[in-house]
Write a protein that holds these residues in place. Structure first.
Motif, short mmCIF file in Angstrom:
data_model
loop_
_atom_site.label_atom_id
_atom_site.label_comp_id
_atom_site.label_asym_id
_atom_site.label_seq_id
_atom_site.Cartn_x
_atom_site.Cartn_y
_atom_site.Cartn_z
N CYS A 162 0.83 -1.21 0.00
CA CYS A 162 0.00 0.00 0.00
C CYS A 162 0.87 1.26 0.00
CB CYS A 162 -0.92 0.02 1.21
SG CYS A 162 -2.38 -1.02 1.05
N CYS A 165 1.99 2.57 -3.31
CA CYS A 165 0.95 2.50 -4.34
C CYS A 165 0.37 3.89 -4.64
CB CYS A 165 -0.17 1.57 -3.84
SG CYS A 165 -1.55 1.43 -4.97
N PHE A 167 -2.53 4.64 -5.35
CA PHE A 167 -3.90 4.79 -4.84
C PHE A 167 -3.95 5.01 -3.32
CE2 PHE A 167 -4.47 1.93 -8.58
CZ PHE A 167 -5.08 2.86 -9.40
N PHE A 168 -2.80 4.98 -2.68
CA PHE A 168 -2.77 5.07 -1.21
C PHE A 168 -2.85 6.53 -0.77
CE2 PHE A 168 -0.30 5.07 2.86
CZ PHE A 168 -1.24 4.37 3.59
N CYS A 181 -7.81 3.73 0.39
CA CYS A 181 -7.45 3.20 -0.93
C CYS A 181 -8.39 3.84 -1.94
CB CYS A 181 -7.58 1.68 -0.97
SG CYS A 181 -7.45 1.04 -2.66
N LEU A 183 -8.55 3.26 -5.05
CA LEU A 183 -9.02 2.33 -6.09
C LEU A 183 -10.23 1.54 -5.57
CD1 LEU A 183 -8.51 0.97 -8.91
CD2 LEU A 183 -7.36 -0.83 -7.62
N LEU A 184 -10.05 0.94 -4.42
CA LEU A 184 -11.13 0.11 -3.85
C LEU A 184 -12.14 0.96 -3.09
CD1 LEU A 184 -8.85 -2.77 -2.53
CD2 LEU A 184 -10.00 -2.63 -4.73
N ARG A 194 -1.75 -3.56 2.86
CA ARG A 194 -1.40 -4.79 2.15
C ARG A 194 0.09 -4.83 1.83
NH1 ARG A 194 -6.29 -6.01 -2.12
NH2 ARG A 194 -8.00 -5.82 -0.63
N CYS A 197 -0.42 -6.61 -2.91
CA CYS A 197 -1.77 -6.38 -3.44
C CYS A 197 -1.77 -6.55 -4.96
CB CYS A 197 -2.24 -4.98 -3.08
SG CYS A 197 -3.81 -4.56 -3.82
N GLU A 199 -3.79 -5.43 -7.03
CA GLU A 199 -4.28 -4.21 -7.70
C GLU A 199 -3.26 -3.06 -7.62
OE1 GLU A 199 -6.83 -4.57 -9.36
OE2 GLU A 199 -7.51 -6.45 -8.47
N HIS A 200 -2.14 -3.31 -6.99
CA HIS A 200 -1.15 -2.25 -6.75
C HIS A 200 -0.69 -1.61 -8.06
CE1 HIS A 200 3.08 -0.93 -6.35
NE2 HIS A 200 2.72 -0.55 -5.13
S1 SF4 Z 1 -4.77 -0.75 -4.68
FE1 SF4 Z 1 -4.03 -2.28 -3.19
S2 SF4 Z 1 -1.92 -1.61 -2.72
FE2 SF4 Z 1 -2.98 0.13 -3.67
S3 SF4 Z 1 -3.74 1.33 -1.92
FE3 SF4 Z 1 -5.40 -0.05 -2.64
S4 SF4 Z 1 -5.23 -1.87 -1.32
FE4 SF4 Z 1 -3.29 -0.73 -1.15
#
Ligand code: SF4
Length: 204
Positions: A162, A165, A167-168, A181, A183-184, A194, A197, A199-200
């Motif tokens: 994370c 990343c 998206f963090f 996050c 993205l999520l 994580r 991950c 999805e990183h």
């Molecule tokens: S995409 Fe995965 S690695 Fe990136 S911030 Fe979200 S949970 Fe963390």
């Protein structure tokens, strides 16, 4: 303090002990993983590949991408994939989603083997079971910071954590889950961060 010795806890000595402890833990992980891979008649590279195929999304299951993520050469991963195909644990699709190269997928037998390989973590999970949650969260934060630094220095090529990343978002919420996050679209606590991950996306 023992005469002739530097004070316990002085930073350089403590750092050196932490590095030595990390080395011991890394060696123990390799031994435990090797035991499991031998039990299944696999090489360490084949086991690593099965583990990746167990968690990575289809777009990442190409030999070239897997080679980069595992820090291995293309021929090494290609040979390991061919051996796993012969063992009936992996199959190759005709073409990848981009139409360029085949993706690799686990067969049902491959999925079972990949699940069983996770038993290498058992001794570590048992060692951690009695520790408190705050202690483990602090340790995770420390280890993620070390991984982030090692990636900046080029010692680790790919770190899907994370904290590396794009998206963090750090410390954007009040309460026990201060991070986010993007993205999520989920808040993350220190213990939720994580380490690997799928999805990183690497931060710029
Ligand atoms: S995409 Fe995965 S690695 Fe990136 S911030 Fe979200 S949970 Fe963390």
């Amino acid at each position: 303090m023992v005469s002739g010795h530097p004070p316990l806890g002085a930073r350089p000595e403590l750092d050196a002990r932490l590095v030595a402890a990390l080395e011991r833990v890394g060696q123990a992980a390799r031994v435990s993983l090797r035991r499991e891979t031998r039990r299944h008649g696999l090489t360490p590279t084949q086991a690593q590949l099965l583990s990746r195929l167990r968690t990575d999304p289809p777009r990442h299951r190409r030999v070239d991408i897997l080679a980069t993520r595992l820090d291995l050469t293309h021929p090494t991963v290609s040979d390991a994939a061919s051996a796993l195909v012969r063992k009936g644990l992996v199959r190759r699709s005709r073409k990848g989603p981009d139409g360029r190269s085949p993706t690799l997928d686990l067969t049902p037998a491959g999925e079972r083997t990949a699940d069983e390989l996770e038993a290498w973590q058992g001794p570590f999970l048992r060692a951690l079971a009695a520790r408190s949650a705050p202690e483990k969260q602090r340790t995770l934060g420390l280890l993620l910071a070390v991984i982030e630094h090692l990636q900046r220095e080029g010692v680790i090529t790919v770190a899907r954590t994370c904290t590396t990343c794009r998206f963090f978002r750090r410390d954007v919420h009040a309460g026990p889950r201060p991070h986010h996050c993007a993205l999520l679209e989920v808040p993350l606590g220190d213990g939720d961060l994580r380490v690997d991950c799928p999805e990183h996306r690497r931060a710029a």
